[in-house]
Scaffold this motif. Structure first.
Motif, mmCIF file in Angstrom:
data_model
loop_
_atom_site.group_PDB
_atom_site.id
_atom_site.type_symbol
_atom_site.label_atom_id
_atom_site.label_comp_id
_atom_site.label_asym_id
_atom_site.label_seq_id
_atom_site.Cartn_x
_atom_site.Cartn_y
_atom_site.Cartn_z
ATOM 1 N N SER A 10 28.534 18.219 14.493
ATOM 2 C CA SER A 10 29.745 18.162 15.311
ATOM 3 C C SER A 10 30.122 16.723 15.622
ATOM 4 O O SER A 10 29.399 15.776 15.302
ATOM 5 N N ASN A 11 31.272 16.589 16.265
ATOM 6 C CA ASN A 11 31.751 15.304 16.785
ATOM 7 C C ASN A 11 31.967 14.227 15.737
ATOM 8 O O ASN A 11 31.879 13.052 16.028
ATOM 9 N N LEU A 53 27.634 27.075 4.643
ATOM 10 C CA LEU A 53 28.289 26.188 5.588
ATOM 11 C C LEU A 53 29.607 26.829 5.985
ATOM 12 O O LEU A 53 30.338 27.319 5.131
ATOM 13 N N SER A 54 29.898 26.836 7.270
ATOM 14 C CA SER A 54 31.199 27.329 7.708
ATOM 15 C C SER A 54 31.774 26.290 8.652
ATOM 16 O O SER A 54 31.041 25.611 9.365
ATOM 17 N N THR A 55 33.077 26.182 8.650
ATOM 18 C CA THR A 55 33.667 25.190 9.547
ATOM 19 C C THR A 55 34.954 25.699 10.182
ATOM 20 O O THR A 55 35.694 26.456 9.569
ATOM 21 N N ASN A 56 35.156 25.315 11.423
ATOM 22 C CA ASN A 56 36.475 25.498 12.024
ATOM 23 C C ASN A 56 37.137 24.121 12.038
ATOM 24 O O ASN A 56 36.823 23.273 11.202
ATOM 25 N N ASP A 57 38.037 23.876 12.983
ATOM 26 C CA ASP A 57 38.738 22.599 12.941
ATOM 27 C C ASP A 57 37.829 21.407 13.217
ATOM 28 O O ASP A 57 38.095 20.295 12.764
ATOM 29 N N LYS A 58 36.768 21.606 13.971
ATOM 30 C CA LYS A 58 36.004 20.458 14.446
ATOM 31 C C LYS A 58 34.516 20.473 14.089
ATOM 32 O O LYS A 58 33.893 19.425 14.008
ATOM 33 N N THR A 59 33.955 21.649 13.997
ATOM 34 C CA THR A 59 32.502 21.722 13.905
ATOM 35 C C THR A 59 32.064 22.476 12.658
ATOM 36 O O THR A 59 32.560 23.570 12.386
ATOM 37 N N ILE A 60 31.121 21.890 11.937
ATOM 38 C CA ILE A 60 30.578 22.527 10.749
ATOM 39 C C ILE A 60 29.219 23.098 11.123
ATOM 40 O O ILE A 60 28.463 22.463 11.858
#
Lengths: 465, 594
Positions: free
Chosen positions: A186-187, A124-131
């Motif tokens: 997301s979201n 699993l990788s994530t930025n500020d909003k979406t995994i």
């Protein structure tokens, strides 16, 4: 008595932009050998800051500011600890949220490996909003060599008789390592995601932003359940944010989250669907004599980790590491000052924003040691029982020492009295510190003494026998 | 098979076969969906010897292609490869599909293997199926082990006792696997497996596996065992259940994890029926009451959903004494979802309690729920009033409930009004015509003049539905005059409603009413000063003409009145009116001439 103050820790490898320093890797006799890591070479001076790293036994994942994930694989051909480039892929791209008129950076905030379920790897990788859930696997590239309509080169007329019908024949061309996004979650977060943690049931995971924690099923990307929400009805009353969240390593129902107000809450998902009521609260009363303008900032917890047996919690705030016993909420069993000498420099650190740096902390695979970073590329490893410690510096001096075949620098100037205090420890306090060089991200091999350190643009590996 | 397949038949199949390895996923998917056509063209021998190994080699494809393949192989594919004697050949590709990581594909593969198992002879099963099951059950990765859990039940009854012993051991091993996913799979399929076991083996093996899973550390495993509990309890006599399972039942319904309690609540009726009336009365009632007042809303929601089903197993006095007090509490529950679930089920208690107790205990609750602040709660109760009607009679229901309904119908939130309007036809069928005329008819007409367009629109649709419920004659006397009257209202919005209402209800009326009572009013509005009204007249005229234009009277009406009116509108000064009039005119002519 341990004569070697580095506690047997030896520099093993360095990846990334090495500046003027020649490349040195264990067992690589020629110092001029081209960089062993194609990806790093290609990307070199532009290798952005590493955003996160995660060691997973034989594999190591790094995520950087450019949204890229690079995986390394343990080189089993070598006896010593050596990792080699495995694959890389672009996990996140910069986006623009048109509704809120906000840019969404591609920087990878966290990577978590999922337990292997077949020959492929899942992370699993994530930025500020979406995994995103990535599958990384070896794929054989095959091309059609013969079919009804072609013999590989030329087109053929279709066969006239059904006896001449034939199934397409494939020819193996190459094996590649492919990375495909299996799920995109997301979201679900209005604020920036800073933590993700996979549950021990391997079916669910949590993601946390500043105000909320959401629970997901790995197989379902279009819905998640909000399990913690600390958003006040009126945002002006906001006094506290969530800073990190982790699942318990074995009890599927227990997770914890830390806050900017120096407390850690343990929640039990069995009690109710919404875990706003915590089961345990770990918080230490602040000494009123130490109170200052910076108290609140420096007591904010930047990272929390369960020990592998789930008995202890390791928490990092700006100046210290604390070890809590899960069964004792009143005070930590150990408090370790990491760089107390900075206490006098808090004003400067506030001016240059460093006071908001979020240092991570890590348990060793056997839970006997804890690791965390500091400035000037220093990092410290403490024995969680005796608090004996080792200071390492992840910079080019490490390879120089290696090249000369000598021990790590600083070890010569032992603070000879007890034979434990290494010179680096003194140096760490005296030297003019470079606050731009900081060790925020660290990771420890789950079964052996190998650590991975993200030092700005470089990835360092150390190992101890 | 026709051996002399011509070129024109062979060529498309050749293309289809090539598409099995196309670069384009869509083409591959299409080819896989028609793999039976390919098999048919190749003939059984080649299909078996070439196509199946080829498919077996295809498992590194996209999930959707694999899913399609798993599905196709389960659709009696053995017919294409030489019949049941060769059906075991299909197990090869399906075994590979059972090990991929996408759950959907694995589940579909397991489903197809189960279908194939049904046509295999005992000998084929022992020779091919059991080894496959062993390979999957001992697979290195948990994916194949999870798939294997589903495959024990289909063949258990078909194999020799010695093999059955092995199967039970194999399944027990899955239940004790290290990986939670495998234990979850075992928990999921234990019920189906236990159904095949003899009673003796249920007691010896089934219960052991069940108890192991029921005390698992992982919530996600334990919650799946609730269904196993039901399945196993069904296999046992009530006395045996009491002796063997009472502890587990208690543990499941009082589990620390609300998710397990939720499953227990959700399956409570099935469980109660399985354990027998005696245990229900002495033990489960208490647990059920606990679930009704659980501190987690999800659990209460699930428990509320089981109220009538569970109460059926109890004496009416017990229901009143034990269940109804908590039902009363649930009416006040803080969670709207709980109240909604309750509203959906509470009316089911009325037939169980009978006339007098319903009035005494439940009526107040119905009224309370009808006034709930959340529309879903009110709607759920309204939609189930029929059951109450049967018990307490229409008069009583009307006296007590109608004021509440009328109040809602005038609610200041238009969405609430809209929701009520949507339920009016249902109420109308339940209440009957006389009653409706007295109490609700005026209300329905008043909505036509509502200030919100959506309500006016819903009101016209409501009139159409009422016409269908109460007959055309009723509509003629009750609706039509009022609608037509509004056509001369000074406010153009009311006139517009008339036009639109006519367009909506016209198809439900008959030609006589149209001709005698409606058409003139409509034509009068064709000269309205507002263009919006004029072009809506054109639309409504079109509806009338296309609905009735096929009958002789309709044709006559269209020719004499509608067509000339439309002709006039075609020359209107407003472009929109001309546009709609032109379309309406074309369609009208097409209908009456065609």
């Amino acid at each position: 008595m341990d004569p070697d103050a580095s506690g047997g820790w030896r520099f093993a490898q360095c990846f990334g932009d090495k500046g003027e320093v020649e490349d040195i890797t264990e067992g690589e006799p020629s110092p001029l050998d081209p960089a062993p890591v194609p990806a790093m070479r290609a990307a070199s001076p532009s290798v952005p800051h590493l955003g996160t790293i995660r060691l997973y036994g034989q594999y190591l994942a790094t995520g950087d500011k450019g949204g890229r994930v690079v995986l390394f694989e343990r080189n089993d051909m070598k006896k010593s600890c050596e990792y080699k480039f495995y694959t890389e892929f672009q996990s996140h791209e910069p986006e623009f949220d048109y509704l809120k008129s906000l840019e969404i950076e591609e920087k990878i905030n966290k990577i978590r490996w999922c337990r292997r379920q077949n020959s492929a790897h899942f992370l699993l990788s994530t930025n500020d909003k979406t995994i995103k859930l990535w599958k990384v696997f070896e794929k054989s590239l095959r091309v059609v060599s013969e079919s009804n309509m072609s013999d590989g080169q030329r087109a053929l007329p279709p066969p006239a008789l059904k006896q001449h019908l034939r199934l397409p024949r494939m020819q193996h061309q190459d094996n590649i390592i492919a990375a495909v996004p299996r799920k995109v979650y997301s979201n679900a977060h209005a604020y920036h995601i800073h933590s993700i943690a996979v549950n021990s049931d391997q079916e669910t995971y949590i993601s946390a932003d500043d105000l909320r924690v959401n629970l997901w099923n790995l197989n379902i990307s279009d819905q998640s359940f909000n399990i913690v929400d600390i958003k006040p009805a009126n945002m002006e009353e906001l006094t506290e944010v969530i800073t990190a969240a982790e699942f318990h390593p074995t009890q599927c129902n227990v997770f914890m989250y830390s806050s900017s107000k120096s407390n850690i809450k343990l929640a039990d998902m069995r009690d109710s669907a919404l875990c706003d009521k915590h089961a345990k609260l770990f918080e230490e009363e602040e000494d009123p004599t130490n109170r200052s303008f910076f108290s609140e900032i420096i007591s904010s917890i930047s990272d929390v980790k369960f020990s592998h047996d789930g008995r202890y919690i390791l928490a990092r705030d700006y100046l210290s590491l604390k070890i809590w016993d899960v069964n004792m909420e009143s005070r930590p069993v150990k408090t370790i000052q990491i760089h107390d000498h900075l206490r006098g420099k808090l004003c400067d650190l506030y001016e240059n924003d460093c006071i908001f740096d979020k240092f991570e902390c890590t348990w060793s695979g056997d839970d006997k040691n804890v690791l965390t970073g500091s400035y000037h590329n220093y990092l410290r490893i403490f024995d969680s029982e005796t608090l004996n410690d080792i200071v390492l510096q992840a910079d080019k001096s490490a390879f120089k020492a290696k090249k000369m075949g000598g021990p790590l620098p600083g070890n010569k100037q032992l603070g000879a009295k007890n034979g434990i205090k290494p010179g680096l420890k003194d140096a760490m306090q005296l030297e003019t510190l470079d606050f731009n060089k900081k060790i925020l991200h660290t990771s420890w091999h789950p079964r052996e003494n190998t650590i991975a350190i993200a030092a700005t643009n470089n990835l360092f590996l150390y190992s101890a026998a | 098979m026709d051996p002399a397949l011509g070129v024109e038949e062979v060529a498309p199949i050749a293309l289809l076969m090539d598409e099995l390895r196309s670069e384009d996923v869509q083409l591959r998917l299409n080819a896989i969906h028609r793999v039976s056509t390919i098999a048919l063209a190749l003939g059984p021998d080649r299909a078996r010897e070439e196509l199946i190994p080829f498919l077996q080699d295809s498992v590194d494809d996209e999930d959707e292609v694999l899913l399609a393949l798993a599905d196709e192989l389960g659709k009696n594919f053995e017919e294409y490869i030489g019949g049941n004697d060769h059906a075991h050949v299909l197990l090869g590709p399906l075994e590979n599909l059972s090990a991929v990581e996408e759950t959907l594909v694995r589940d579909k593969a397991a489903e197809s293997i189960t279908k194939i198992a049904a046509v295999l002879s005992p000998q084929q099963i022992e020779q091919y199926y059991i080894p496959l099951l062993n390979r999957l059950s001992h697979g290195e990765w948990f994916t194949s082990r999870t798939s294997s859990a589903a495959l024990y039940a289909p063949v258990y009854a078909k194999v020799s006792p010695a093999v059955q012993d092995e199967l039970r051991k194999g399944f027990a091993a899955l239940g004790a696997d290290d990986t939670p996913m495998v234990r979850r799979a075992a928990a999921k399929w234990l019920g189906a497996f236990a159904k095949n076991l003899s009673k003796q083996h249920v007691l010896s093996d089934g219960l052991t596996i069940y108890r192991r899973l029921q005390s698992d550390d992982q919530d996600s495993v334990r919650l799946l065992t609730v269904e196993d509990l039901v399945a196993i309890a069904q296999q046992l006599s009530p006395a045996e259940v009491k002796e063997q399972l009472l502890k587990q039942i208690r543990q499941s319904v009082t589990d620390k994890s609300w998710r397990v309690r939720y499953m227990a609540a959700n399956n409570f009726n099935a469980l109660s029926e399985a354990v027998g009336v005696e245990l229900v009365r002495e033990e489960l009632v208490n647990h059920y009451v606990q679930l009704l007042k659980d501190n987690e809303a999800e659990v209460r929601t699930a428990a509320a959903g089981q109220i009538p089903g569970f109460s059926k197993l109890l004496e009416p006095e017990v229901v009143i004494a034990r269940i109804v007090p908590y039902v009363r509490e649930l009416c006040q529950d803080s969670s709207q979802h709980v109240r909604a679930a309750l509203a959906n089920q509470i009316t089911g208690l009325a037939p169980l309690l009978g006339h007098a107790p319903t009035i005494e205990h439940l009526l107040q609750l119905f009224l309370h729920l009808l006034k709930d602040e959340f529309p879903e709660v009110r709607l759920n109760i309204i939609s189930k009033l029929e059951q109450v009607n049967e018990v307490i009679g229409i008069q009583l229901l009307a006296d007590n409930l109608l004021p509440a309904i009328v109040e809602l119908a005038e609610d200041k939130s238009w969405r609430v009004r809209q929701a009520i309007i949507e339920y009016i036809p249902l109420l109308a069928t339940q209440l009957g015509r006389v009653f409706f005329d007295e109490q609700l008819a005026n209300l329905c007409m008043s909505w036509l003049g509502d200030t919100v367009y959506s309500i006016r629109e819903a009101a016209t649709i409501n009139l159409k539905k009422l016409t269908e419920v109460f007959s055309v004659e009723w509509a003629r006397t009750q609706i039509v005059p009022k609608v037509v009257n509004m056509g001369s209202h000074p406010n153009y919005l009311y006139r517009m409603t008339t036009v639109q209402a006519i367009g909506t209800i016209a198809p439900s009326l008959d030609i006589d009413i149209i001709r005698n009572e409606i058409i003139d009013a409509l034509l009068h509005l064709a000269t309205d000063p507002i263009p919006n009204i004029r072009f809506n007249v054109a639309k409504s005229l079109e509806i009338v003409a296309t609905t009735y234009g096929k009958t002789p009277e309709g044709k006559e009406l269209a020719q004499s009145k509608i067509v000339p009116a439309l002709e006039e509108l075609k020359a209107d000064q407003d472009a929109d009116v001309r546009y709609f009039a032109t379309i309406a005119s074309q369609r009208t002519l097409a209908t009456i001439e065609g």
